[in-house]
Structures are given as C-alpha cells and as structure tokens.
Design a protein around this motif. Structure first.
Motif, PDB file in Angstrom:
ATOM      1  N   VAL A   1       0.847  -1.182   0.000  1.00 24.34           N
ATOM      2  CA  VAL A   1       0.000   0.000   0.000  1.00 24.34           C
ATOM      3  C   VAL A   1       0.888   1.239   0.000  1.00 24.34           C
ATOM      4  O   VAL A   1       1.818   1.342   0.789  1.00 24.34           O
ATOM      5  N   ALA A   2       0.586   2.185  -0.877  1.00 18.38           N
ATOM      6  CA  ALA A   2       1.374   3.413  -0.960  1.00 18.38           C
ATOM      7  C   ALA A   2       1.337   4.146   0.370  1.00 18.38           C
ATOM      8  O   ALA A   2       0.301   4.237   1.016  1.00 18.38           O
ATOM      9  N   GLY A   3       2.488   4.663   0.786  1.00 20.26           N
ATOM     10  CA  GLY A   3       2.565   5.417   2.029  1.00 20.26           C
ATOM     11  C   GLY A   3       2.853   4.554   3.246  1.00 20.26           C
ATOM     12  O   GLY A   3       3.043   5.051   4.340  1.00 20.26           O
ATOM     13  N   ASN A   4       2.880   3.264   3.080  1.00 20.17           N
ATOM     14  CA  ASN A   4       3.189   2.382   4.195  1.00 20.17           C
ATOM     15  C   ASN A   4       4.671   2.069   4.171  1.00 20.17           C
ATOM     16  O   ASN A   4       5.120   1.166   3.485  1.00 20.17           O
TER      17      ASN A   4
ATOM     18  N   ASP B   1      -3.841   2.547  14.952  1.00 21.31           N
ATOM     19  CA  ASP B   1      -3.443   3.754  14.220  1.00 21.31           C
ATOM     20  C   ASP B   1      -2.047   3.612  13.619  1.00 21.31           C
ATOM     21  O   ASP B   1      -1.766   4.177  12.560  1.00 21.31           O
ATOM     22  N   GLN B   2      -1.153   2.882  14.283  1.00 22.75           N
ATOM     23  CA  GLN B   2       0.183   2.644  13.751  1.00 22.75           C
ATOM     24  C   GLN B   2       0.126   1.729  12.529  1.00 22.75           C
ATOM     25  O   GLN B   2       0.879   1.894  11.586  1.00 22.75           O
ATOM     26  N   ILE B   3      -0.783   0.769  12.571  1.00 14.55           N
ATOM     27  CA  ILE B   3      -0.921  -0.175  11.469  1.00 14.55           C
ATOM     28  C   ILE B   3      -1.589   0.484  10.264  1.00 14.55           C
ATOM     29  O   ILE B   3      -1.159   0.333   9.134  1.00 14.55           O
ATOM     30  N   LEU B   4      -2.637   1.243  10.525  1.00 15.18           N
ATOM     31  CA  LEU B   4      -3.396   1.887   9.455  1.00 15.18           C
ATOM     32  C   LEU B   4      -3.598   3.348   9.816  1.00 15.18           C
ATOM     33  O   LEU B   4      -4.622   3.727  10.363  1.00 15.18           O
ATOM     34  N   PRO B   5      -2.593   4.187   9.530  1.00 13.69           N
ATOM     35  CA  PRO B   5      -2.700   5.599   9.916  1.00 13.69           C
ATOM     36  C   PRO B   5      -3.786   6.321   9.119  1.00 13.69           C
ATOM     37  O   PRO B   5      -4.117   5.916   8.006  1.00 13.69           O
ATOM     38  N   ASP B   6      -4.361   7.367   9.727  1.00 15.25           N
ATOM     39  CA  ASP B   6      -5.336   8.196   9.031  1.00 15.25           C
ATOM     40  C   ASP B   6      -4.661   8.871   7.852  1.00 15.25           C
ATOM     41  O   ASP B   6      -3.555   9.380   7.958  1.00 15.25           O
ATOM     42  N   ILE B   7      -5.351   8.879   6.746  1.00 16.19           N
ATOM     43  CA  ILE B   7      -4.829   9.550   5.556  1.00 16.19           C
ATOM     44  C   ILE B   7      -5.654  10.815   5.359  1.00 16.19           C
ATOM     45  O   ILE B   7      -6.862  10.754   5.179  1.00 16.19           O
TER      46      ILE B   7
END
Length: 79
Positions: free
Chosen positions: A7-10, A71-77
């Motif tokens: 995933v982009a940004g990860n 939140d660390q796994i899937l941060p708010d975009i």
C-alpha cells in the motif's frame, strides 16, 4: 486481519508490521478476558468493588493501547 503490504505510504518494514499485528492480537485477547472477568465479578454475590474498579481501569488502558496500535498499522490519511 488487515495487512498493508504494497500500500502506498506504508513505509514500515514487514517485521515491524508483524510485531504490531501480534501486539494487537494479544491486546484484544486480554481485553476480551478482562470483559469476562468483570462480568463474572459483577455477577458474584461478594464482588470486590476495588478489584472491579481496577479491572475496568485496566480495560480502558488496553482500549487506548489497542487504538494506538491500530493507528500505527493503518494511519489516518488526510485527503
């Protein structure tokens, strides 16, 4: 279980991602266990109010930690 590989940004490495996933699973399990312990203590005739308060406080701390790890796994975009 949600994974973010590709995933982009990860920019987290796979090892760190796996560690976070494992911690999240452990925290959720402990949270469920506390839920059951609190329910059993509340149903008990001789319930210990101080112990009940401690369990509920620990449960809230776990909820906060679970949210942090999620939140660390899937941060708010921000769009």
């Amino acid at each position: 279980m949600v994974t973010l590989e590709g995933v982009a940004g990860n920019d987290r490495g796979g090892g760190q991602q796996s560690e976070l996933q494992a911690e999240l699973a452990r925290l959720k399990e402990e949270h469920r266990d506390l839920d059951r312990a609190i329910e059993a203590l509340e149903d008990s005739v001789a319930s210990d109010r101080l112990q009940l308060q401690r369990l509920k406080k620990r449960k809230l701390q776990l909820r906060d930690r679970i949210q942090f790890v999620e939140d660390q796994i899937l941060p708010d975009i921000i769009a």
